[in-house]
Motif scaffolding. Structure first.
Motif, PDB file in Angstrom:
ATOM      1  N   LEU A 136      -1.918 -54.966 -67.757  1.00  0.00           N
ATOM      2  CA  LEU A 136      -2.851 -56.091 -67.744  1.00  0.00           C
ATOM      3  C   LEU A 136      -4.301 -55.649 -67.507  1.00  0.00           C
ATOM      4  N   ALA A 137      -4.512 -54.614 -66.718  1.00  0.00           N
ATOM      5  CA  ALA A 137      -5.885 -54.139 -66.476  1.00  0.00           C
ATOM      6  C   ALA A 137      -6.509 -53.550 -67.732  1.00  0.00           C
ATOM      7  N   SER A 138      -5.711 -52.955 -68.596  1.00  0.00           N
ATOM      8  CA  SER A 138      -6.257 -52.394 -69.834  1.00  0.00           C
ATOM      9  C   SER A 138      -6.664 -53.500 -70.804  1.00  0.00           C
ATOM     10  N   ILE A 139      -6.149 -54.683 -70.603  1.00  0.00           N
ATOM     11  CA  ILE A 139      -6.445 -55.819 -71.476  1.00  0.00           C
ATOM     12  C   ILE A 139      -7.520 -56.714 -70.872  1.00  0.00           C
ATOM     13  N   ALA A 140      -7.401 -56.987 -69.575  1.00  0.00           N
ATOM     14  CA  ALA A 140      -8.272 -57.970 -68.930  1.00  0.00           C
ATOM     15  C   ALA A 140      -9.383 -57.354 -68.094  1.00  0.00           C
ATOM     16  N   GLY A 141      -9.441 -56.040 -68.029  1.00  0.00           N
ATOM     17  CA  GLY A 141     -10.431 -55.387 -67.201  1.00  0.00           C
ATOM     18  C   GLY A 141      -9.906 -55.157 -65.795  1.00  0.00           C
ATOM     19  N   MET A 142     -10.722 -54.475 -64.996  1.00  0.00           N
ATOM     20  CA  MET A 142     -10.266 -54.134 -63.656  1.00  0.00           C
ATOM     21  C   MET A 142     -11.366 -54.354 -62.635  1.00  0.00           C
ATOM     22  N   VAL A 143     -10.939 -54.473 -61.405  1.00  0.00           N
ATOM     23  CA  VAL A 143     -11.845 -54.645 -60.268  1.00  0.00           C
ATOM     24  C   VAL A 143     -11.360 -53.730 -59.153  1.00  0.00           C
ATOM     25  N   PRO A 144     -12.238 -53.394 -58.203  1.00  0.00           N
ATOM     26  CA  PRO A 144     -11.786 -52.590 -57.061  1.00  0.00           C
ATOM     27  C   PRO A 144     -10.640 -53.305 -56.341  1.00  0.00           C
ATOM     28  N   ILE A 145      -9.662 -52.553 -55.947  1.00  0.00           N
ATOM     29  CA  ILE A 145      -8.467 -53.153 -55.348  1.00  0.00           C
ATOM     30  C   ILE A 145      -8.791 -53.967 -54.098  1.00  0.00           C
ATOM     31  N   ALA A 146      -9.791 -53.539 -53.335  1.00  0.00           N
ATOM     32  CA  ALA A 146     -10.142 -54.243 -52.102  1.00  0.00           C
ATOM     33  C   ALA A 146     -10.573 -55.688 -52.365  1.00  0.00           C
ATOM     34  N   ARG A 147     -11.041 -55.973 -53.570  1.00  0.00           N
ATOM     35  CA  ARG A 147     -11.468 -57.338 -53.890  1.00  0.00           C
ATOM     36  C   ARG A 147     -10.303 -58.322 -53.808  1.00  0.00           C
ATOM     37  N   ARG A 148      -9.095 -57.859 -54.093  1.00  0.00           N
ATOM     38  CA  ARG A 148      -7.919 -58.721 -54.060  1.00  0.00           C
ATOM     39  C   ARG A 148      -7.039 -58.479 -52.846  1.00  0.00           C
ATOM     40  N   GLY A 149      -7.196 -57.333 -52.220  1.00  0.00           N
ATOM     41  CA  GLY A 149      -6.357 -57.005 -51.069  1.00  0.00           C
ATOM     42  C   GLY A 149      -5.835 -55.593 -51.190  1.00  0.00           C
ATOM     43  N   GLU A 150      -5.784 -54.916 -50.080  1.00  0.00           N
ATOM     44  CA  GLU A 150      -5.341 -53.521 -50.062  1.00  0.00           C
ATOM     45  C   GLU A 150      -3.842 -53.389 -50.279  1.00  0.00           C
ATOM     46  N   ARG A 151      -3.093 -54.405 -49.958  1.00  0.00           N
ATOM     47  CA  ARG A 151      -1.641 -54.335 -50.054  1.00  0.00           C
ATOM     48  C   ARG A 151      -1.147 -55.291 -51.139  1.00  0.00           C
ATOM     49  N   ALA A 152      -0.022 -54.934 -51.761  1.00  0.00           N
ATOM     50  CA  ALA A 152       0.565 -55.777 -52.807  1.00  0.00           C
ATOM     51  C   ALA A 152       0.807 -57.192 -52.306  1.00  0.00           C
ATOM     52  N   ARG A 153       1.260 -57.314 -51.085  1.00  0.00           N
ATOM     53  CA  ARG A 153       1.532 -58.620 -50.483  1.00  0.00           C
ATOM     54  C   ARG A 153       0.274 -59.496 -50.482  1.00  0.00           C
ATOM     55  N   GLU A 154      -0.867 -58.896 -50.188  1.00  0.00           N
ATOM     56  CA  GLU A 154      -2.131 -59.641 -50.187  1.00  0.00           C
ATOM     57  C   GLU A 154      -2.544 -60.018 -51.602  1.00  0.00           C
ATOM     58  N   ARG A 155      -2.394 -59.095 -52.536  1.00  0.00           N
ATOM     59  CA  ARG A 155      -2.795 -59.371 -53.922  1.00  0.00           C
ATOM     60  C   ARG A 155      -1.928 -60.470 -54.545  1.00  0.00           C
ATOM     61  N   MET A 156      -0.704 -60.598 -54.075  1.00  0.00           N
ATOM     62  CA  MET A 156       0.191 -61.651 -54.582  1.00  0.00           C
ATOM     63  C   MET A 156       0.110 -62.907 -53.724  1.00  0.00           C
ATOM     64  N   ARG A 157      -0.794 -62.877 -52.764  1.00  0.00           N
ATOM     65  CA  ARG A 157      -0.997 -64.029 -51.879  1.00  0.00           C
ATOM     66  C   ARG A 157       0.264 -64.437 -51.138  1.00  0.00           C
ATOM     67  N   LEU A 158       1.040 -63.437 -50.768  1.00  0.00           N
ATOM     68  CA  LEU A 158       2.257 -63.705 -49.996  1.00  0.00           C
ATOM     69  C   LEU A 158       1.907 -63.697 -48.515  1.00  0.00           C
ATOM     70  N   THR A 159       2.381 -64.672 -47.820  1.00  0.00           N
ATOM     71  CA  THR A 159       2.132 -64.736 -46.383  1.00  0.00           C
ATOM     72  C   THR A 159       3.432 -65.074 -45.666  1.00  0.00           C
ATOM     73  N   GLY A 160       3.547 -64.563 -44.487  1.00  0.00           N
ATOM     74  CA  GLY A 160       4.707 -64.881 -43.652  1.00  0.00           C
ATOM     75  C   GLY A 160       6.009 -64.366 -44.206  1.00  0.00           C
ATOM     76  N   ASP A 161       7.064 -64.714 -43.538  1.00  0.00           N
ATOM     77  CA  ASP A 161       8.401 -64.297 -43.951  1.00  0.00           C
ATOM     78  C   ASP A 161       8.963 -65.290 -44.947  1.00  0.00           C
ATOM     79  N   ARG A 162       9.762 -64.782 -45.839  1.00  0.00           N
ATOM     80  CA  ARG A 162      10.417 -65.645 -46.832  1.00  0.00           C
ATOM     81  C   ARG A 162      11.832 -65.986 -46.409  1.00  0.00           C
ATOM     82  N   GLY A 163      12.254 -65.425 -45.279  1.00  0.00           N
ATOM     83  CA  GLY A 163      13.478 -65.673 -44.619  1.00  0.00           C
ATOM     84  C   GLY A 163      14.675 -65.931 -45.318  1.00  0.00           C
TER      85      GLY A 163
END
Length: 163
Positions: A136-163
């Motif tokens: 997707l980055a080769s098609i839509a461009g890229m941004v520094p990872i810190a802009r979305r979050g250092e961890r995959a969980r942050e970039r996917m906007r996952l919070t808390g436990d999914r239990g």
């Protein structure tokens, strides 16, 4: 010591559809079928590239493995993908109809397959380290990872436990 390549993520925001379509060749000696089926993809991809904005097509990549090619395409929505696939005035519908004729002549020669994944905004993430991103980055461009979050969980906007 040289600095490592920067970490980046794709710049795409919003819903996205990943469509995978492939050709598996079982009887390569059936060139009458293999060549016709395989030859249909190039004109479809060219049509998509020429009309990307109108069709909701974001871009695509082709990968080869020992069984045959797989085309990965990204779309704005499943509706855009389905509209293209069923449009009688576009290349897909006639190619698909023709495939049935070729396949009837040699039903064991090839397998055509596809998978569709509709991913809502916030449900996709990526990380790339190196000189050239893929996907997707080769098609839509890229941004520094810190802009979305250092961890995959942050970039996917996952919070808390999914239990």
């Amino acid at each position: 010591m040289a600095n490592p390549a920067p970490r980046v993520t794709h710049a795409y925001e919003g819903d996205v559809v990943l469509f995978l379509v492939g050709l598996r060749i079982h009887q390569p000696w059936r060139l009458d079928v293999v060549a016709r089926v395989g030859g249909a993809m190039g004109p479809m991809l060219a049509e998509l590239a020429r009309n990307a904005d109108e069709l909701g097509y974001l871009g695509g990549r082709t990968v080869l493995d020992t069984g045959g090619p797989t085309v990965m395409t990204w779309w704005r929505s499943a509706e855009d993908l389905h509209r293209y696939a069923s449009a009688g005035d576009r290349r897909h519908r006639p190619a698909w109809s023709a495939f049935y004729g070729y396949a009837a002549k040699a039903p064991r020669a090839v397998t055509i397959w596809h998978e569709t994944y509709a991913v809502p905004a916030g449900g996709h993430e990526s990380a790339y380290v190196g000189p050239k991103p893929l996907g997707l980055a080769s098609i839509a461009g890229m941004v520094p990872i810190a802009r979305r979050g250092e961890r995959a969980r942050e970039r996917m906007r996952l919070t808390g436990d999914r239990g």
